[in-house]
Design a protein around this motif. Structure first.
Motif: not given
Length: 282
Positions: A64-74, A91-97, A126-133
């Protein structure tokens, strides 16, 4: 021009994760769809993943070289499990999160705000998506959706505060661009729908579109915390109730052009989404 690597989508059976994985695969990108149940996403490779089971992490990150991160719920302290994983990913080679956060939580804020603050120091892209509700909170299996179906009510401590609710499909469309564009955003992106609405407005739209009466029931912040604590840990319930308090004070009364700017099309309105869902089910 876009990147051509493999993207790991964490939470690939969730509200935005499933849509992001589906849109990526439909556009021809290689996708590993990660979830505890390793659910199927058309065109994606299913992989088991659990934030709290580190033994699942290495295989999910392989290739994998990019990852979409959903935090653990709750989880009121997601950094405890996310930061070690992100260090392993680097360390595994991911460049974009690309991290899914919230318009209500800035860098360095509570919960996922700690991860947001750390992300630029971990990855060059990197990017941080900050959606409204999410609009889907009123139509899916979320507490609001259930109370609408079961009681004809929406329970909040938001008073008359307004929120520019956003469609999860629009969030996913921005996520795809953030993950695959040649140049990463390298910033946080506040995502909203086209108009700010109170929960009274939402109840009225649902009533008008579906023909079923729905009412917004106003609670105090303490009453909302107690109601939520029946479903989530009390610390997380308190955080959510405090977010309602912030909405009541006007913190979410804003509209941004981010969806239109990054995807080239305007965000979908709540009325349009609801009319389409009602039409598809009739």
């Amino acid at each position: 021009m876009t990147t051509a690597g493999t993207t790991l989508v964490i939470g690939a059976t969730g509200t935005t994760g499933s849509r992001t994985a589906t849109q990526l695969a439909a556009a021809g990108h290689r996708v590993k769809a990660a979830s505890r149940r390793a659910g199927q996403v058309a065109g994606a490779e299913p992989v088991p993943f659990d934030w709290h089971a580190p033994a699942t992490h290495a295989a999910a990150l392989d290739g994998v070289d990019s990852v979409y991160l959903i935090p653990p719920v709750g989880d009121s302290d997601p950094a405890a499990v996310m930061l070690p994983f992100l260090q392993q990913a680097r360390s595994a080679g991911v460049r974009r999160a690309v991290l899914l956060s919230s318009s209500a939580i800035p860098a360095g804020g509570p919960a996922v705000g700690t991860v947001h603050q750390a992300l630029p120091g971990l990855f060059p892209e990197w990017a941080v998506l900050r959606p409204s509700w999410f609009m889907q909170n009123f139509t899916g299996s979320h507490a609001h959706g259930r109370s609408i179906r079961d009681e004809g009510s929406i329970w909040t401590a938001t008073e008359g505060g307004r929120v520019a609710f956003v469609d999860a499909e629009d969030i996913a469309a921005v996520a795809v661009r953030a993950l695959t564009d040649e140049q990463a955003p390298n910033t946080d992106l506040v995502l909203t729908g086209p108009e700010a609405l109170s929960h009274d407005d939402i109840a009225l739209i649902i009533t008008e579109v579906t023909g079923r009466p729905v009412t917004h029931r106003r609670l105090s912040c303490e009453q909302m915390r107690d109601r939520l604590s029946a479903e989530v840990p009390v610390e997380f319930a308190a955080l959510l109730a405090d977010l309602d308090r912030a909405i009541a004070a006007g913190a979410e009364d804003r509209v941004t052009d981010t969806v239109h700017r990054l995807t080239g099309r305007p965000p979908r309105s709540f009325r349009t989404l609801l009319e389409e869902e009602v039409g598809s089910s009739s």
